[in-house]
Design a protein around this motif. Structure first.
Motif, PDB file in Angstrom:
ATOM      1  N   ASN A  69      -7.396   4.320   0.779  1.00 17.09           N
ATOM      2  CA  ASN A  69      -8.412   4.068   1.806  1.00 17.09           C
ATOM      3  C   ASN A  69      -7.741   3.478   3.041  1.00 17.09           C
ATOM      4  O   ASN A  69      -6.758   2.728   2.929  1.00 17.09           O
ATOM      5  CB  ASN A  69      -9.473   3.077   1.296  1.00 17.09           C
ATOM      6  CG  ASN A  69     -10.269   3.683   0.156  1.00 17.09           C
ATOM      7  OD1 ASN A  69     -10.339   4.906   0.026  1.00 17.09           O
ATOM      8  ND2 ASN A  69     -10.863   2.846  -0.675  1.00 17.09           N
ATOM      9  N   SER A  70      -8.264   3.811   4.226  1.00 17.96           N
ATOM     10  CA  SER A  70      -7.639   3.283   5.441  1.00 17.96           C
ATOM     11  C   SER A  70      -8.122   1.844   5.668  1.00 17.96           C
ATOM     12  O   SER A  70      -9.094   1.394   5.050  1.00 17.96           O
ATOM     13  CB  SER A  70      -7.969   4.167   6.641  1.00 17.96           C
ATOM     14  OG  SER A  70      -9.319   4.541   6.599  1.00 17.96           O
ATOM     15  N   GLY A  71      -7.443   1.147   6.558  1.00 16.91           N
ATOM     16  CA  GLY A  71      -7.817  -0.250   6.848  1.00 16.91           C
ATOM     17  C   GLY A  71      -7.386  -1.174   5.715  1.00 16.91           C
ATOM     18  O   GLY A  71      -6.405  -0.906   5.020  1.00 16.91           O
ATOM     19  N   ASP A  72      -8.140  -2.248   5.511  1.00 14.31           N
ATOM     20  CA  ASP A  72      -7.789  -3.237   4.488  1.00 14.31           C
ATOM     21  C   ASP A  72      -8.278  -2.750   3.127  1.00 14.31           C
ATOM     22  O   ASP A  72      -9.367  -3.114   2.666  1.00 14.31           O
ATOM     23  CB  ASP A  72      -8.421  -4.592   4.861  1.00 14.31           C
ATOM     24  CG  ASP A  72      -8.054  -5.680   3.857  1.00 14.31           C
ATOM     25  OD1 ASP A  72      -7.283  -5.368   2.914  1.00 14.31           O
ATOM     26  OD2 ASP A  72      -8.539  -6.826   4.000  1.00 14.31           O
ATOM     27  N   TYR A  73      -7.455  -1.952   2.474  1.00 12.71           N
ATOM     28  CA  TYR A  73      -7.896  -1.321   1.217  1.00 12.71           C
ATOM     29  C   TYR A  73      -7.958  -2.307   0.053  1.00 12.71           C
ATOM     30  O   TYR A  73      -8.467  -1.997  -1.009  1.00 12.71           O
ATOM     31  CB  TYR A  73      -7.026  -0.103   0.865  1.00 12.71           C
ATOM     32  CG  TYR A  73      -5.540  -0.360   0.926  1.00 12.71           C
ATOM     33  CD1 TYR A  73      -4.865  -0.982  -0.110  1.00 12.71           C
ATOM     34  CD2 TYR A  73      -4.815   0.036   2.040  1.00 12.71           C
ATOM     35  CE1 TYR A  73      -3.511  -1.218  -0.048  1.00 12.71           C
ATOM     36  CE2 TYR A  73      -3.441  -0.188   2.112  1.00 12.71           C
ATOM     37  CZ  TYR A  73      -2.799  -0.817   1.061  1.00 12.71           C
ATOM     38  OH  TYR A  73      -1.452  -1.058   1.122  1.00 12.71           O
ATOM     39  N   LEU A  74      -7.442  -3.526   0.258  1.00 14.01           N
ATOM     40  CA  LEU A  74      -7.497  -4.519  -0.834  1.00 14.01           C
ATOM     41  C   LEU A  74      -8.731  -5.419  -0.731  1.00 14.01           C
ATOM     42  O   LEU A  74      -8.968  -6.253  -1.610  1.00 14.01           O
ATOM     43  CB  LEU A  74      -6.230  -5.383  -0.818  1.00 14.01           C
ATOM     44  CG  LEU A  74      -4.928  -4.666  -1.223  1.00 14.01           C
ATOM     45  CD1 LEU A  74      -3.739  -5.584  -1.013  1.00 14.01           C
ATOM     46  CD2 LEU A  74      -4.977  -4.207  -2.678  1.00 14.01           C
ATOM     47  N   LYS A  75      -9.499  -5.241   0.344  1.00 15.66           N
ATOM     48  CA  LYS A  75     -10.614  -6.141   0.647  1.00 15.66           C
ATOM     49  C   LYS A  75     -11.587  -6.312  -0.528  1.00 15.66           C
ATOM     50  O   LYS A  75     -12.001  -7.411  -0.855  1.00 15.66           O
ATOM     51  CB  LYS A  75     -11.354  -5.615   1.888  1.00 15.66           C
ATOM     52  CG  LYS A  75     -12.283  -6.638   2.518  1.00 15.66           C
ATOM     53  CD  LYS A  75     -12.757  -6.208   3.912  1.00 15.66           C
ATOM     54  CE  LYS A  75     -13.536  -4.897   3.803  1.00 15.66           C
ATOM     55  NZ  LYS A  75     -13.921  -4.377   5.120  1.00 15.66           N
ATOM     56  N   LYS A  76     -11.932  -5.170  -1.184  1.00 16.76           N
ATOM     57  CA  LYS A  76     -12.975  -5.231  -2.221  1.00 16.76           C
ATOM     58  C   LYS A  76     -12.411  -5.556  -3.612  1.00 16.76           C
ATOM     59  O   LYS A  76     -13.130  -5.531  -4.599  1.00 16.76           O
ATOM     60  CB  LYS A  76     -13.703  -3.889  -2.300  1.00 16.76           C
ATOM     61  CG  LYS A  76     -14.495  -3.550  -1.052  1.00 16.76           C
ATOM     62  CD  LYS A  76     -15.130  -2.174  -1.209  1.00 16.76           C
ATOM     63  CE  LYS A  76     -15.812  -1.734   0.078  1.00 16.76           C
ATOM     64  NZ  LYS A  76     -16.139  -0.305   0.044  1.00 16.76           N
ATOM     65  N   LEU A  94      -9.174   1.773  -4.765  1.00 10.95           N
ATOM     66  CA  LEU A  94      -8.240   1.892  -3.630  1.00 10.95           C
ATOM     67  C   LEU A  94      -8.360   3.227  -2.902  1.00 10.95           C
ATOM     68  O   LEU A  94      -7.915   3.375  -1.768  1.00 10.95           O
ATOM     69  CB  LEU A  94      -6.791   1.760  -4.123  1.00 10.95           C
ATOM     70  CG  LEU A  94      -6.344   0.383  -4.606  1.00 10.95           C
ATOM     71  CD1 LEU A  94      -5.023   0.474  -5.336  1.00 10.95           C
ATOM     72  CD2 LEU A  94      -6.218  -0.566  -3.412  1.00 10.95           C
TER      73      LEU A  94
END
Length: 458
Positions: A69-76, A94
């Motif tokens: 995933n683009s951006g902050d893919y670790l966010k969730k 991811l």
């Protein structure tokens, strides 16, 4: 020294010569598909993982290239989930998208999504790359092209007949002699019923499929090892030993499969296809081959496979009838039949047998030598006219030494070189050199263009 750049394992660069050869293959296939009323579609390189997952079995799921995933893919993702290190679970969090694994699942998605606008039967072809995270080895790549044609929304066996005609036409155009093998999933089911082993159809067909490689006796040993009874094997033996013409094979099988309704239906379908093909006339042989058992978890009727006769190579085209393409997306009842040309293998066969037509892989046909500004200004109108006449033409951009310009022409295998110095300019003419024969003639620009154009037609 800076490190030399490289490409990912299992991928390839295609230079100008390879591209010319590949385009010759794709253009030939494209032209034949269009001749039969097939229309081209393209789908995105990436699909949602929801579309792709669970369609190719567990093994296939592992071979899907997933896109972060683009951006902050670790966010969730929580720390606990990260520390648990469960790759499959993490991958779902991811990555929402993946690269397509084949053209069939995207096609099924396309049909379901666009059902309202499609005219059934829908005849589509698609020539695009697919990606598999497989272990690269000789002849197996992680990025490769598929050339598929399918008809959905029609049960008619005329579709099977047309696809075999397409195969025959394409290989005739390529100059490759082939054998087109045909079988039917219903016949194989009938054989499994005949020997009272209907549940074991996959085991039996996998063993039968090896006849060409290991011979009948070894296949029988494998069947015994699988626990198939002797009485079942005795019933199978005459089928395994089957020889003769397509007609003789059908007659023998009709005698054997009287007990199986589905088997008889398979024989009727095959007879119709073979008889209709006989009536339309093919250049290549079609052979009923009861050991052909490709794609059994997928095909439900006719099965095709094509082998080149003049060089050892696996299957170079395959396909068959499937009953429920769109069922994987909740839309049942759409039957289809399709084929797929193995472009990479066809490329190798054409190379091995040296069958590329010269004009398909020559690039520039005519090169104008550059002697300086005045000469270039004199040559440019003729360069433009040659291009207008459809001749692939270059003018050397720099007024380099004559030898350098001629070796450029030789390296690119350009058949004609045109030059104009003071004498030619005074006479309003050009000297045209045939690079193969070394012959030189002085001509007007019209005659020069005519000479090169005539030469290209021969």
């Amino acid at each position: 020294m800076a490190q030399k750049p490289s490409i990912p394992k299992g991928t390839r660069d295609f230079g100008p010569v390879e591209m010319a050869k590949r385009n010759y293959i794709f253009n030939t296939i494209r032209e034949v598909y269009a001749r039969y009323g097939f229309q081209q579609i393209e789908t995105p390189a990436m699909e949602t993982l929801q579309t792709l997952m669970g369609k190719y079995g567990e093994e296939g799921d592992k071979l899907l290239f997933k896109i972060l995933n683009s951006g902050d893919y670790l966010k969730k993702i929580s720390d606990e989930e990260l520390l648990a290190r469960q790759p499959i679970h993490l991958a779902t969090l991811l990555a929402e998208k993946g690269l397509r694994y084949d053209l069939t699942v995207p096609f099924a998605r396309y049909v379901v999504q666009h059902r309202e606008e499609l005219q059934l039967p829908f005849k589509r072809y698609q020539i695009q790359p697919v990606w598999r995270a497989d272990r690269p080895q000789k002849g197996r790549y992680r990025e490769f092209y598929q050339c598929d044609a399918d008809v959905v929304g029609s049960d008619s066996l005329l579709n099977e007949v047309e696809l075999i005609q397409i195969i025959d036409t394409v290989f005739t155009k390529f100059g490759i002699r082939v054998q087109i093998k045909i079988n039917n999933r219903k016949i194989l089911t009938g054989i499994a019923e005949l020997i009272n082993e209907a549940e074991r159809i996959t085991d039996i067909t996998v063993a039968i499929d090896k006849i060409e490689k290991i011979g009948v006796e070894k296949v029988i040993e494998e069947l015994q090892a699988l626990g198939i009874s002797d009485s079942a094997i005795n019933k199978l033996r005459p089928i395994l030993m089957l020889t003769g013409s397509n007609e003789e094979k059908l007659e023998t099988m009709e005698g054997l499969l009287q007990v199986s309704e589905i088997g008889k239906k398979g024989l009727d379908e095959t007879r119709f296809i073979l008889n209709t093909l006989k009536a339309v006339g093919l250049k290549n042989e079609v052979q009923l081959d009861l050991s052909l058992a490709r794609g059994l978890n997928y095909y439900t009727g006719a099965i095709f496979e094509v082998k080149a006769l003049d060089t050892p190579m696996g299957s170079i085209t395959g396909g068959g009838r499937y009953d429920n393409l769109t069922g994987i997306f909740g839309m049942s009842g759409l039957s289809g039949v399709g084929i797929s040309f193995g472009a990479d293998r066809i490329y190798d066969v054409l190379n091995t047998l040296d069958l590329y037509p010269k004009e398909a892989i020559t690039t520039t046909q005519l090169l104008f030598i550059n002697f300086g500004e005045a000469e270039t200004a004199y040559s440019l109108p003729c360069v433009a006219k040659a291009r207008e006449a459809g001749i692939r033409t270059e003018i050397y951009p720099d007024s380099a030494k004559m030898k350098k310009q001629m070796s450029y022409a030789n390296a690119k295998e350009i058949p004609f070189v045109a030059l104009a110095g003071e004498e030619e300019m005074a006479a309003n003419k050009f000297t045209l050199k045939n690079m193969q024969t070394g012959e030189q003639v002085t001509l007007t620009s019209e005659a020069l263009i005519q000479t090169v154009a005539m030469h290209q037609q021969h």
